[in-house]
Design a protein around this motif. Structure first.
Motif, short mmCIF file in Angstrom:
data_model
loop_
_atom_site.label_atom_id
_atom_site.label_comp_id
_atom_site.label_asym_id
_atom_site.label_seq_id
_atom_site.Cartn_x
_atom_site.Cartn_y
_atom_site.Cartn_z
N ARG A 245 0.86 -1.19 0.00
CA ARG A 245 0.00 0.00 0.00
C ARG A 245 0.88 1.22 0.00
O ARG A 245 1.85 1.30 0.77
N ALA B 22 -7.61 7.16 4.73
CA ALA B 22 -6.25 6.71 5.02
C ALA B 22 -5.24 7.82 4.79
O ALA B 22 -4.28 7.98 5.55
N ARG B 23 -5.45 8.61 3.73
CA ARG B 23 -4.53 9.72 3.46
C ARG B 23 -4.61 10.78 4.56
O ARG B 23 -3.60 11.37 4.95
N ASN C 125 -9.33 -0.74 0.34
CA ASN C 125 -8.69 0.32 -0.44
C ASN C 125 -8.94 0.05 -1.91
O ASN C 125 -9.46 -1.02 -2.29
N THR D 11 -5.59 10.38 7.75
CA THR D 11 -5.18 9.89 9.06
C THR D 11 -3.78 9.32 9.08
O THR D 11 -3.18 9.16 10.14
N GLY D 12 -3.28 8.96 7.88
CA GLY D 12 -1.96 8.31 7.82
C GLY D 12 -2.00 6.85 8.20
O GLY D 12 -0.96 6.21 8.34
N ARG D 13 -3.21 6.29 8.35
CA ARG D 13 -3.35 4.88 8.72
C ARG D 13 -4.02 4.12 7.59
O ARG D 13 -5.16 4.42 7.23
N PRO D 14 -3.34 3.11 6.99
CA PRO D 14 -3.97 2.33 5.93
C PRO D 14 -5.14 1.51 6.46
O PRO D 14 -5.10 1.02 7.60
N LEU D 15 -6.20 1.41 5.68
CA LEU D 15 -7.39 0.66 6.08
C LEU D 15 -7.45 -0.66 5.32
O LEU D 15 -6.85 -0.81 4.24
#
Length: 326
Positions: free
Chosen positions: A77, A268-269, A278, A271-275
C-alpha cells in the motif's frame, strides 16, 4: 548449512520462510528496519541486520558473505505510484547493486506477484511467458522489479517466484473477509463469480527453497498455486463454516465497492493509517479472474502445491479467533 539473507523477513511470508530455513539448519540474517514488528519471528534464532532496501549502506553490510538472498521486502500500500516504484522497483535495483559489489555472486530469489502479470481471463490462467499487463501501480512496480532483477542475470544468478493470493494464519491481506464473516456478513459481488488461484503460505515457502537450490530455476520465473480455483464467496463460506456462523449475504454492486474503496483511501490519506479496504483491493476483487498455472514449476522442478487452501482457510479462521484478530 548456508548463509542466507531475507529482506522483508518480518512479514507474513518472510517470517514463515525464516522459520523454515532455520529449521533446516541454515544461518538466517533478517534485514529489518529499526522499530519493525518482529512478533512473527518470536522464538526463531536469527541474525538481525539493521537497514532497508532504500538505503545502500545498510544493504552493503547485510549482503556481505551471504550465499542466497531472498528478496521479499516491498510495499503493498502506498499513496502514489512513485512510492511503489521507489521501494519495490528501485529498492530491487539497490539490492542488486549491493550483491554485485559483494563480488561472490550470491543467488537472488525475488518474490514477485501475480499482480505483476495482471488479471487473467475466466477461462485461461496466466502463464509465465504471457506479456505482463499490470492494472495498478503496485503491479507495475512489481513488474519493473522483475525486469530490473533479470537485467542483472549476466552478473547474478536470479530466479523469480510469483505467488497469487497467499492464505494462512497471520495473513492480514485477507483478514477483512474473515472479520466481516465473524460479524455475520457475507459479500457477494455483482457480475458473477470471479475465479481466484490461492496458495498456502507453506507451499510458497517450499518452492522458494527449491528454486534456491536448483540450477534449472536460474533465469526463470515461476507461478505457484493450487490447481483448483476458488472464489471470494467460497472463501467466506469456508470461514463461516470454521467459525460456526451463518452470515447474511449482502449483494454489493461493483460501483458501490469502488466508491467505498475510494472513500477509504481518502480517510487513510488524512489519518496516515492504511485501512483494510482500499482501491487496490477493490480492483483486485472486481477483476474477471486472478488465476495462474503452476505447470512450469512441475515440469522443470517437479514441484506442486499440495496443501488444500480450503483447509488453510478453515485453520486461519480459527487462528484469527484464538489470537483475538476477529
Amino acid at each position: 548449512m548456508s548463509r542466507i539473507l531475507v529482506t522483508g523477513a518480518n512479514g507474513f511470508l518472510g517470517s514463515a520462510l525464516v522459520r523454515a530455513l532455520v529449521e533446516r539448519g541454515h544461518r538466517a540474517t533478517c534485514l529489518l528496519r529499526p522499530g519493525s514488528d518482529v512478533s512473527g519471528l518470536a522464538g526463531v534464532e536469527y541474525t538481525r541486520a539493521e537497514g532497508d532496501v532504500i538505503h545502500a549502506p545498510g544493504l552493503v553490510r547485510a549482503v556481505e558473505g551471504q550465499e542466497v538472498v531472498f528478496h521479499l521486502a516491498g510495499v503493498r500500500r502506498a499513496a502514489t505510484r512513485e512510492d511503489f516504484l521507489r521501494v519495490n522497483a528501485e529498492g530491487t535495483r539497490r539490492l542488486c547493486e549491493a550483491l554485485v559489489a559483494a563480488g561472490n555472486r550470491p543467488r537472488l530469489v525475488l518474490v514477485g506477484s501475480l499482480g505483476a502479470s495482471g488479471p487473467s481471463s475466466a477461462g485461461r490462467p496466466r502463464e509465465e511467458e504471457d506479456v505482463p499487463h499490470p492494472t495498478d501501480a503496485y503491479g507495475e512496480s512489481k513488474a519493473e522489479a522483475e525486469r530490473i532483477a533479470f537485467s542483472y542475470a549476466d552478473r547474478l544468478p536470479v530466479t523469480v517466484v510469483r505467488p497469487p493470493r497467499i492464505v494462512g494464519p497471520r495473513d492480514r491481506e485477507n483478514l477483512l473477509l474473515f472479520r466481516l464473516v465473524a460479524r455475520g456478513l457475507r459479500l457477494r459481488l455483482g457480475g458473477g463469480e470471479r475465479p481466484l488461484t490461492l496458495v498456502d503460505v507453506e507451499d510458497v515457502v517450499d518452492l522458494l527453497q527449491v528454486v534456491a537450490e536448483r540450477d534449472e530455476a536460474l533465469g526463470q520465473s515461476f507461478f505457484v498455486g493450487h490447481p483448483h480455483p476458488f472464489t471470494l464467496e467460497r472463501i467466506q463460506d469456508l470461514a463461516a463454516e470454521a467459525l460456526g456462523v451463518r452470515p447474511r449475504t449482502v449483494n454489493l454492486p461493483p460501483l458501490v465497492l469502488s466508491t467505498l474503496a475510494t472513500a477509504a483511501d481518502g480517510v487513510a490519506r488524512l489519518t496516515g493509517r492504511p485501512l483494510p479496504l482500499n482501491r487496490k483491493f477493490a480492483r483486485q476483487l472486481l477483476a474477471p479472474a486472478w488465476t495462474c498455472s503452476s505447470a512450469k514449476a512441475e515440469r522443470l522442478l517437479g514441484f506442486r502445491a499440495t496443501r488444500d487452501p480450503a483447509d488453510t482457510i478453515r485453520r486461519s479462521a480459527l487462528w484469527y479467533r484464538q489470537h483475538g484478530w476477529l
